[in-house]
Write an enzyme that holds these catalytic residues in place. Structure first.
Site, PDB file in Angstrom:
ATOM      1  N   GLU A  54       5.260  -5.053   1.504  1.00 13.58           N
ATOM      2  CA  GLU A  54       5.413  -3.589   1.525  1.00 13.58           C
ATOM      3  C   GLU A  54       6.186  -3.165   2.762  1.00 13.58           C
ATOM      4  OE1 GLU A  54       0.859  -2.953   0.883  1.00 13.58           O
ATOM      5  OE2 GLU A  54       1.895  -1.209   0.057  1.00 13.58           O
ATOM      6  N   TRP A 113      -5.569  -2.452   2.808  1.00 13.15           N
ATOM      7  CA  TRP A 113      -4.819  -3.120   3.871  1.00 13.15           C
ATOM      8  C   TRP A 113      -3.454  -3.457   3.304  1.00 13.15           C
ATOM      9  CZ3 TRP A 113      -9.567  -5.426   2.269  1.00 13.15           C
ATOM     10  CH2 TRP A 113      -9.444  -6.465   1.338  1.00 13.15           C
ATOM     11  N   ARG A 153      -6.705  -4.953  -6.489  1.00 16.02           N
ATOM     12  CA  ARG A 153      -7.929  -4.368  -7.042  1.00 16.02           C
ATOM     13  C   ARG A 153      -9.127  -5.303  -7.149  1.00 16.02           C
ATOM     14  NH1 ARG A 153      -5.666  -1.679 -12.322  1.00 16.02           N
ATOM     15  NH2 ARG A 153      -3.728  -2.791 -11.867  1.00 16.02           N
ATOM     16  N   CYS A 194      -1.633  -0.942  -8.448  1.00 14.34           N
ATOM     17  CA  CYS A 194      -2.204  -1.652  -7.302  1.00 14.34           C
ATOM     18  C   CYS A 194      -2.529  -3.100  -7.638  1.00 14.34           C
ATOM     19  CB  CYS A 194      -3.465  -0.933  -6.823  1.00 14.34           C
ATOM     20  SG  CYS A 194      -4.274  -1.781  -5.456  1.00 14.34           S
TER      21      CYS A 194
HETATM   22  N1  ARG Z   1       3.696   0.809   0.147  1.00 14.20           N
HETATM   23  C1  ARG Z   1       3.100   1.798   0.983  1.00 14.20           C
HETATM   24  C2  ARG Z   1       3.553   1.624   2.430  1.00 14.20           C
HETATM   25  O1  ARG Z   1       4.346   0.785   2.725  1.00 14.20           O
HETATM   26  C3  ARG Z   1       1.591   1.742   0.937  1.00 14.20           C
HETATM   27  C4  ARG Z   1       0.953   1.825  -0.432  1.00 14.20           C
HETATM   28  C5  ARG Z   1      -0.478   1.361  -0.451  1.00 14.20           C
HETATM   29  N2  ARG Z   1      -0.594  -0.012  -0.019  1.00 14.20           N
HETATM   30  C6  ARG Z   1      -1.734  -0.687   0.174  1.00 14.20           C
HETATM   31  N3  ARG Z   1      -1.674  -1.916   0.584  1.00 14.20           N
HETATM   32  N4  ARG Z   1      -2.908  -0.128  -0.064  1.00 14.20           N
HETATM   33  O2  ARG Z   1       3.105   2.281   3.320  1.00 14.20           O
END
Ligand code: ARG
Length: 392
Positions: A255, A250, A81, A78
């Site tokens: 991602e 968030w 953090r 992560c």
């Molecule tokens: N990468 C994952 C997704 O696209 C989520 C993982 C956790 N991500 C976060 N920002 N807490 O759904």
């Protein structure tokens, strides 16, 4: 720690008693970092007696809260953090029935994401206790989109969840058959077997994806949910295991824009976006993929910002993670980190986190993904054994 990156999750036997050595290490750390909790020795004596008598022990809400925060602090994949202390920990250890669990998961999502902000939240349900079956959620995340495999082998929706979607259908669920249908929650309890629950609209904050300049982007019909809430990882604190402890943060834009929308085995939008941009896709060296990637990611960030839903970009988050490393060094702590997960999936070298190595270690408390949990989330277990076995 050599070989750590690909090291398997330490095997876990739900019938094993709580690990006393790990409990002691955890309690000492917990009480040392929070002097207001008082002396640890009397507490250790209680825990030793509880484990000797029952094979298990009960965390105080303060211990559980701190344990969940440190599990985040130790989550080596992560990048986000810096804010580990701000985690909202909801103690849900008393919930038993599927209905109760469902209601609390809905409350989790409403607390985590309302239209004004996204808060990091974890809901911790009952720990696994030797000899007693436990409740779990099959879903990989509380909010995910179905993927429907058509007769031609193509998938409408998110191909990552084609197996899980088929399993839900085998259990009687019927989705609309569209590209962004929210999957039901599959909640399994010892008393009731697995039961499916539909999330109410108010629990699912979503953002339509538009582009700041390119009007045609709206025609792609893309949308994404605001809250990524991982629901199938086991929280391990002080030698105790919490198999149901969904948590969320968030989103970082990449991602969604550089993975969920871009990966060839997900929504695979790069060729579509490149064509609409009029790019020359006949040769890789035109960098049409990279150009499409940038516009897709601008669209994601701009769309969330437009409706005021919290999101972050990879440059900002890279700087914050480096600040977190400095904070932790000042506190005399190692920060376990996995380079291959910390470096963002686009423009890696343009971010500070790319240009260094990290401490690779399995520090506890932490979150673990067990093989059985990932098999359930892929739909494999249900489809293998047939729905009759699923509704035990
Ligand atoms: N990468 C994952 C997704 O696209 C989520 C993982 C956790 N991500 C976060 N920002 N807490 O759904």
């Amino acid at each position: 720690m050599p070989g750590y990156r690909n090291a398997p999750v330490p095997a876990w036997d739900p019938n094993e008693p709580a690990d006393l050595a790990e409990a002691e290490e955890f309690l000492r750390l917990c009480y040392a970092e929070q002097p207001r909790l008082g002396p640890v020795e009397p507490r250790l004596a209680v825990i030793r007696a509880q484990v000797a008598a029952t094979g298990s022990y009960v965390h105080t809400t303060e211990e559980l809260t701190w344990g969940a925060k440190v599990a985040w602090r130790n989550a080596s994949r992560c990048i986000g953090r810096l804010y580990w202390r701000s985690l909202v920990v909801l103690d849900r250890r008393r919930a038993r029935t599927a209905e109760e669990i469902y209601a609390l998961l809905v409350r989790h999502l409403c607390t985590a994401g309302d239209s004004s902000t996204v808060r990091p939240v974890i809901s911790v349900f009952a720990p696994a206790v030797p000899g007693r079956p436990y409740a779990r959620v099959w879903n990989e995340q509380l909010i995910r989109y179905a993927g429907y495999r058509t007769a031609t082998g193509e998938v409408v929706g998110d191909p990552r969840y084609a197996g899980f979607t088929a399993a839900m259908q085998a259990l009687g669920w019927r989705g609309k058959g569209e590209a962004f249908d929210v999957l039901p929650l599959a909640i399994e309890t010892p008393m009731e077997g697995v039961r499916l629950f539909e999330l109410p609209e108010r629990a699912v904050l979503e953002v339509p994806i538009l582009h700041p300049e390119l009007g045609w982007f709206a025609e792609l019909g893309l949308r994404w949910h605001a809250v990524p809430a991982i629901s199938n990882m086991r929280l391990r604190v002080g030698g105790m295991n919490y198999p149901l402890a969904p948590f969320n943060g968030w989103y970082m834009g990449t991602e969604i824009g550089a993975r969920n929308f871009a990966d060839p085995d997900r929504y695979d939008m790069l060729p579509v976006v490149a064509r609409r941009l009029g790019l020359d896709t006949s040769r890789e060296s035109t960098l049409w993929r990279d150009r499409a990637l940038v516009e897709l990611n601008r669209a994601v960030l701009w769309s969330f910002e437009r409706v005021g839903v919290k999101i972050t970009d990879h440059h900002t988050e890279s700087d914050r993670f480096l600040a977190h490393l400095r904070n932790e060094a000042r506190a005399g702590r190692e920060v376990p980190a996995d380079w291959s997960w910390i470096v963002p999936p686009m423009s890696g070298g343009a971010t500070g986190v790319f240009h260094r190595y990290y401490h690779e270690a399995d520090q506890r408390p932490n979150f673990y993904l067990d093989p059985q949990a990932s098999a359930l989330a892929s739909g494999a277990v249900c489809l293998l054994h047939g729905p009759a076995q699923c509704v035990a």
